[in-house]
Write a protein that holds these residues in place. Structure first.
Motif, PDB file in Angstrom:
ATOM      1  N   THR A 230      30.259 -56.309 -25.764  1.00  0.00           N
ATOM      2  CA  THR A 230      30.587 -56.603 -27.732  1.00  0.00           C
ATOM      3  C   THR A 230      30.480 -58.434 -28.885  1.00  0.00           C
ATOM      4  O   THR A 230      30.404 -59.036 -27.750  1.00  0.00           O
ATOM      5  CB  THR A 230      32.469 -56.480 -28.463  1.00  0.00           C
ATOM      6  OG1 THR A 230      32.492 -56.723 -28.026  1.00  0.00           O
ATOM      7  CG2 THR A 230      32.477 -54.095 -27.883  1.00  0.00           C
ATOM      8  N   ALA A 231      30.372 -57.773 -29.491  1.00  0.00           N
ATOM      9  CA  ALA A 231      29.535 -59.583 -30.552  1.00  0.00           C
ATOM     10  C   ALA A 231      30.726 -60.046 -29.953  1.00  0.00           C
ATOM     11  O   ALA A 231      30.886 -61.164 -29.981  1.00  0.00           O
ATOM     12  CB  ALA A 231      29.676 -58.979 -31.644  1.00  0.00           C
ATOM     13  N   ASP A 232      32.434 -59.500 -30.039  1.00  0.00           N
ATOM     14  CA  ASP A 232      33.283 -60.939 -29.570  1.00  0.00           C
ATOM     15  C   ASP A 232      33.757 -60.686 -28.324  1.00  0.00           C
ATOM     16  O   ASP A 232      34.634 -60.751 -27.903  1.00  0.00           O
ATOM     17  CB  ASP A 232      34.874 -59.784 -30.306  1.00  0.00           C
ATOM     18  CG  ASP A 232      34.812 -58.365 -30.189  1.00  0.00           C
ATOM     19  OD1 ASP A 232      34.323 -57.647 -29.711  1.00  0.00           O
ATOM     20  OD2 ASP A 232      36.393 -58.111 -31.056  1.00  0.00           O
ATOM     21  N   GLY A 233      32.854 -60.299 -27.198  1.00  0.00           N
ATOM     22  CA  GLY A 233      32.294 -60.553 -26.292  1.00  0.00           C
ATOM     23  C   GLY A 233      33.683 -59.839 -25.676  1.00  0.00           C
ATOM     24  O   GLY A 233      33.374 -60.246 -23.904  1.00  0.00           O
ATOM     25  N   ARG A 234      33.771 -58.986 -25.188  1.00  0.00           N
ATOM     26  CA  ARG A 234      34.331 -57.516 -24.531  1.00  0.00           C
ATOM     27  C   ARG A 234      33.428 -56.602 -23.833  1.00  0.00           C
ATOM     28  O   ARG A 234      32.151 -56.176 -24.123  1.00  0.00           O
ATOM     29  CB  ARG A 234      34.836 -56.475 -25.201  1.00  0.00           C
ATOM     30  CG  ARG A 234      35.993 -57.514 -25.875  1.00  0.00           C
ATOM     31  CD  ARG A 234      36.551 -56.460 -26.567  1.00  0.00           C
ATOM     32  NE  ARG A 234      36.434 -55.669 -28.229  1.00  0.00           N
ATOM     33  CZ  ARG A 234      36.105 -55.048 -28.879  1.00  0.00           C
ATOM     34  NH1 ARG A 234      37.203 -53.774 -28.456  1.00  0.00           N
ATOM     35  NH2 ARG A 234      35.896 -55.264 -29.866  1.00  0.00           N
ATOM     36  N   PRO A 235      33.166 -56.993 -22.252  1.00  0.00           N
ATOM     37  CA  PRO A 235      32.390 -56.550 -21.724  1.00  0.00           C
ATOM     38  C   PRO A 235      31.713 -54.539 -21.675  1.00  0.00           C
ATOM     39  O   PRO A 235      32.995 -54.377 -21.936  1.00  0.00           O
ATOM     40  CB  PRO A 235      32.501 -56.789 -20.811  1.00  0.00           C
ATOM     41  CG  PRO A 235      33.950 -58.205 -20.537  1.00  0.00           C
ATOM     42  CD  PRO A 235      34.645 -57.872 -21.663  1.00  0.00           C
ATOM     43  N   THR A 236      30.429 -54.175 -21.671  1.00  0.00           N
ATOM     44  CA  THR A 236      30.890 -53.003 -22.220  1.00  0.00           C
ATOM     45  C   THR A 236      29.106 -52.670 -20.616  1.00  0.00           C
ATOM     46  O   THR A 236      28.552 -53.867 -20.038  1.00  0.00           O
ATOM     47  CB  THR A 236      29.983 -52.665 -23.503  1.00  0.00           C
ATOM     48  OG1 THR A 236      28.967 -53.322 -23.510  1.00  0.00           O
ATOM     49  CG2 THR A 236      31.013 -52.566 -24.866  1.00  0.00           C
TER      50      THR A 236
ATOM     51  N   ARG B 150      43.003 -46.806 -15.743  1.00  0.00           N
ATOM     52  CA  ARG B 150      41.742 -47.086 -15.130  1.00  0.00           C
ATOM     53  C   ARG B 150      41.496 -47.309 -16.892  1.00  0.00           C
ATOM     54  O   ARG B 150      40.038 -46.641 -17.276  1.00  0.00           O
ATOM     55  CB  ARG B 150      41.029 -45.868 -14.237  1.00  0.00           C
ATOM     56  CG  ARG B 150      39.883 -46.414 -13.808  1.00  0.00           C
ATOM     57  CD  ARG B 150      38.963 -45.566 -12.397  1.00  0.00           C
ATOM     58  NE  ARG B 150      40.028 -44.436 -12.834  1.00  0.00           N
ATOM     59  CZ  ARG B 150      39.306 -43.540 -12.709  1.00  0.00           C
ATOM     60  NH1 ARG B 150      37.832 -43.358 -12.554  1.00  0.00           N
ATOM     61  NH2 ARG B 150      39.173 -41.864 -13.194  1.00  0.00           N
ATOM     62  N   PRO B 151      41.433 -48.173 -17.405  1.00  0.00           N
ATOM     63  CA  PRO B 151      41.051 -48.312 -18.511  1.00  0.00           C
ATOM     64  C   PRO B 151      39.681 -48.881 -18.987  1.00  0.00           C
ATOM     65  O   PRO B 151      39.281 -49.196 -18.292  1.00  0.00           O
ATOM     66  CB  PRO B 151      41.419 -49.678 -19.737  1.00  0.00           C
ATOM     67  CG  PRO B 151      42.671 -49.934 -18.810  1.00  0.00           C
ATOM     68  CD  PRO B 151      42.118 -49.609 -17.037  1.00  0.00           C
ATOM     69  N   PRO B 152      38.731 -48.213 -19.480  1.00  0.00           N
ATOM     70  CA  PRO B 152      37.459 -47.707 -19.647  1.00  0.00           C
ATOM     71  C   PRO B 152      36.753 -49.323 -20.194  1.00  0.00           C
ATOM     72  O   PRO B 152      35.804 -49.894 -19.389  1.00  0.00           O
ATOM     73  CB  PRO B 152      37.210 -47.578 -20.895  1.00  0.00           C
ATOM     74  CG  PRO B 152      38.317 -45.623 -21.516  1.00  0.00           C
ATOM     75  CD  PRO B 152      39.803 -46.810 -20.622  1.00  0.00           C
ATOM     76  N   ARG B 153      38.485 -50.208 -20.919  1.00  0.00           N
ATOM     77  CA  ARG B 153      36.466 -51.416 -20.987  1.00  0.00           C
ATOM     78  C   ARG B 153      37.177 -52.270 -19.161  1.00  0.00           C
ATOM     79  O   ARG B 153      35.998 -53.187 -19.362  1.00  0.00           O
ATOM     80  CB  ARG B 153      37.814 -52.326 -22.176  1.00  0.00           C
ATOM     81  CG  ARG B 153      39.293 -52.020 -21.713  1.00  0.00           C
ATOM     82  CD  ARG B 153      39.790 -53.071 -23.008  1.00  0.00           C
ATOM     83  NE  ARG B 153      39.739 -52.527 -24.301  1.00  0.00           N
ATOM     84  CZ  ARG B 153      39.965 -53.017 -25.605  1.00  0.00           C
ATOM     85  NH1 ARG B 153      40.170 -54.212 -25.432  1.00  0.00           N
ATOM     86  NH2 ARG B 153      39.798 -52.091 -26.407  1.00  0.00           N
ATOM     87  N   SER B 154      38.166 -52.075 -19.079  1.00  0.00           N
ATOM     88  CA  SER B 154      38.434 -52.860 -17.444  1.00  0.00           C
ATOM     89  C   SER B 154      37.050 -52.396 -16.330  1.00  0.00           C
ATOM     90  O   SER B 154      36.641 -53.126 -15.765  1.00  0.00           O
ATOM     91  CB  SER B 154      39.637 -52.741 -17.247  1.00  0.00           C
ATOM     92  OG  SER B 154      40.013 -53.388 -17.751  1.00  0.00           O
TER      93      SER B 154
ATOM     94  N   ALA C  27      31.003 -50.963 -29.146  1.00  0.00           N
ATOM     95  CA  ALA C  27      32.669 -51.127 -28.499  1.00  0.00           C
ATOM     96  C   ALA C  27      32.646 -49.277 -27.183  1.00  0.00           C
ATOM     97  O   ALA C  27      33.566 -49.174 -27.418  1.00  0.00           O
ATOM     98  CB  ALA C  27      33.807 -51.050 -28.743  1.00  0.00           C
ATOM     99  N   MET C  28      31.960 -48.308 -27.623  1.00  0.00           N
ATOM    100  CA  MET C  28      31.602 -47.463 -26.830  1.00  0.00           C
ATOM    101  C   MET C  28      32.028 -47.703 -25.390  1.00  0.00           C
ATOM    102  O   MET C  28      30.727 -47.502 -25.390  1.00  0.00           O
ATOM    103  CB  MET C  28      30.844 -46.795 -26.865  1.00  0.00           C
ATOM    104  CG  MET C  28      30.604 -45.210 -27.113  1.00  0.00           C
ATOM    105  SD  MET C  28      32.446 -44.602 -27.633  1.00  0.00           S
ATOM    106  CE  MET C  28      31.890 -44.147 -28.843  1.00  0.00           C
ATOM    107  N   PHE C  29      32.870 -48.595 -24.508  1.00  0.00           N
ATOM    108  CA  PHE C  29      32.493 -48.330 -23.150  1.00  0.00           C
ATOM    109  C   PHE C  29      32.571 -47.493 -22.494  1.00  0.00           C
ATOM    110  O   PHE C  29      32.452 -46.164 -22.617  1.00  0.00           O
ATOM    111  CB  PHE C  29      34.339 -48.887 -22.617  1.00  0.00           C
ATOM    112  CG  PHE C  29      34.598 -50.122 -23.706  1.00  0.00           C
ATOM    113  CD1 PHE C  29      34.173 -51.247 -23.629  1.00  0.00           C
ATOM    114  CD2 PHE C  29      35.555 -49.889 -24.296  1.00  0.00           C
ATOM    115  CE1 PHE C  29      34.539 -52.205 -24.267  1.00  0.00           C
ATOM    116  CE2 PHE C  29      36.742 -50.998 -25.541  1.00  0.00           C
ATOM    117  CZ  PHE C  29      35.478 -51.951 -25.247  1.00  0.00           C
ATOM    118  N   GLY C  30      31.199 -47.794 -21.765  1.00  0.00           N
ATOM    119  CA  GLY C  30      30.914 -46.797 -20.664  1.00  0.00           C
ATOM    120  C   GLY C  30      29.494 -46.069 -20.951  1.00  0.00           C
ATOM    121  O   GLY C  30      28.732 -45.569 -19.783  1.00  0.00           O
ATOM    122  N   ASN C  31      29.493 -46.237 -22.300  1.00  0.00           N
ATOM    123  CA  ASN C  31      28.057 -45.409 -23.070  1.00  0.00           C
ATOM    124  C   ASN C  31      27.683 -46.404 -24.010  1.00  0.00           C
ATOM    125  O   ASN C  31      27.645 -45.470 -25.254  1.00  0.00           O
ATOM    126  CB  ASN C  31      28.783 -43.547 -23.348  1.00  0.00           C
ATOM    127  CG  ASN C  31      26.967 -43.484 -23.361  1.00  0.00           C
ATOM    128  OD1 ASN C  31      26.121 -43.699 -22.779  1.00  0.00           O
ATOM    129  ND2 ASN C  31      27.630 -41.904 -24.305  1.00  0.00           N
TER     130      ASN C  31
END
Ligand code: ADP
Ligand code: ASP
Ligand code: MG
Length: 463
Positions: free
Chosen positions: A199-205, A116-120, A160-164
């Motif tokens: 994130t600036a490059d589009g990864r959901p957080t 369950r990767p944090p970014r997913s 990029a601190m996924f989850g927080n």
């Protein structure tokens, strides 16, 4: 844009078709007077359901995953049926199926990997907010307030601190204004998902549990709003959690600092980071009850003239107390503390309370239960040598504790107040384990046995 109002609706305020109608009525009424941006949470309990589904996927429990997906569909389809007229239902039902389908794809990936990767998780969990934004914006539009659902992925830029994650205010300012101001100028009301960003490059957080309050304050700040209203299920910020203290009272006004201290020490009515983006521009916040919108609520402002000493009591039960002690007083305790705290900081763990005062140089600090294993790993790695050579006694962990905090700007310099708080706790026959009072004198924080926490909160509130 002048006189802009940002309004945030929490999960219970959107918990059913009936509640969504009430929320839409509140929005439509204000929107007649001035431009409005709405921020929404997921419907009540949906975020928990989504997270639970992902945990089951990771653990390979297909039956539980299916049952949760069915519950997710049913709840939103029923709301759609009750909310929208027949001619609009088919399209919305298809849209709901599509959004839940996207969630299911990510969940299937987790099941396949057993991971369950944090970014997913961040990408998938915001399905709840996206569903509620989609539903209520459609309802607003058909009832005469043209609205558009906006995914905060497009407007809130974070690290990029996924989850927080934390917002990056300048890029957020640019993106939010570019996306939302044209809508407002066209008379379209933006309904933005709370809780998330990218994130600036589009990864959901996501911004942490309860983060929709924070989303709303971020948007209020970057849009230079004149006010932020946070709609919830109680009459405002109260002198204690009304679930623990039935005679808690609504506070008509409190300061940013007091509200932040209360939230930090466990008052769930506000996300702890909500007020930070507003301080500089002094944007006032109202906490209001969507179940009783005629009531005034609580105004949160930079300062309040008259102050009673203690304004409110907050508490937190899911915490753990860690204690460390150098094996002999000759060892430099400050160095041990510095190393330990550095390790904790690098693990991105928040310390809720810290206390140290002894010839033996021992010290203890309190962390959230969910951050305990991360904290221990970090400490054991950083202090491996000292532990192996017994320079440090074992790291002691006490999970059987709770945090109580009495908060109020008027507590500064009030003699005898701490004494009254401790006496009240001991009269309730609850043991005090650790104490901390920041030099700001805004908060007195006390660690007590967990089974005595609620009693202690009631006793301090009564005192
Ligand atoms: P929302 O879904 O609207 O964000 P939350 O459940 O996150 O609502 O927060 C509201 C809840 O916070 C209330 O139902 C109440 O039980 C709890 N709460 C805790 N401390 C306080 C307090 N001091 N004042 C008001 N509510 C509080
Ligand atoms: N829905 C998210 C949560 O439950 C965010 C929020 O409600 O503020 O944590
Ligand atoms: Mg909340």
């Amino acid at each position: 844009m002048k006189n802009l109002l940002v309004m945030k609706f929490g999960g219970t305020s959107l918990g059913s078709a009936e509640r969504m109608r009430v929320a839409a009525r509140i929005v439509a009424e204000e929107q007649k007077k001035r431009p409005v941006v709405v921020v929404v949470s997921a419907m009540s309990r949906i975020t928990d359901l989504l997270l639970d589904t992902m945990r089951h996927a990771e653990g390979g429990n297909r039956a539980a995953v299916e049952a949760n997906l069915a519950a997710l569909r049913t709840r939103h389809e029923e709301t759609c049926r009750e909310l929208l007229p027949p001619r609009k239902r088919a399209a919305m039902t298809a849209r709901i199926a599509e959004l839940i389908g996207e969630f299911e794809r990510i969940v299937n990936g987790m099941a396949m990997l057993g991971e369950r990767p944090p970014r997913s998780v961040d990408e998938a969990v915001v399905t709840g907010e996206w569903l509620s934004a989609t539903l209520i914006s459609e309802y607003l539009t058909i009832s005469g307030t043209p609205a558009a659902a906006v995914n905060a992925r497009e407007v809130v830029v974070t690290d990029a601190m996924f989850g927080n994650a934390s917002p990056l205010m300048e890029p957020t300012r640019e993106k939010a204004r570019a996306r939302l101001l044209p809508l407002l100028e066209q008379g379209v009301l933006p309904v933005v998902t709370g809780f998330n960003g990218a994130t600036a490059d589009g990864r959901p957080t996501t911004l942490g549990r309860g983060g929709s309050d924070f989303s709303a304050s971020i948007l209020a700040a970057v849009l230079d709003a004149s006010e932020l209203w946070i709609w919830t299920d109680v009459d405002g910020i109260m002198s204690a959690d009304p679930r623990l203290v039935p005679d808690a009272e609504v506070l008509p006004a409190i300061t940013y600092a007091e509200a932040a201290e209360l939230a930090y020490n466990g008052a769930k009515v506000l996300h702890p980071r909500t007020l930070a983006p507003l301080v500089e521009k002094k944007i006032p916040v109202w906490s209001k009850n969507s179940f009783a919108p005629e009531k005034p609520g609580t105004k949160i402002v930079p300062s309040v003239a008259a102050q009673s000493a203690t304004r409110a009591v907050a508490s937190m039960s899911k915490v753990a107390l860690l204690s460390l002690e150098p094996a002999s007083p000759e060892l430099n305790g400050v160095q041990v503390m510095a190393r330990a705290l550095d390790a904790v900081a690098r693990a991105n763990v928040e310390i809720l309370l810290l206390s140290s005062s002894s010839y033996r140089q021992n010290f203890c600090f309190l962390v959230r239960e969910e951050e305990l294993s991360r904290t221990l790993e970090a400490l054991e790695a950083a202090l491996a040598l000292e532990l192996a050579h017994h320079y440090i006694e074992q790291i002691h962990v006490d999970r059987d504790v709770g945090l109580l905090a009495a908060v109020g700007e008027g507590m500064q310099g009030k003699a005898g107040l701490a004494g009254r708080i401790f006496t009240a706790i001991s009269r309730a026959q609850v043991n005090v384990i650790a104490i901390a009072q920041g030099s700001s004198e805004l908060t007195i924080a006390v660690v007590v046995r967990r089974d005595g926490l609620e009693k202690a909160v009631r006793a301090v509130h009564a005192e």
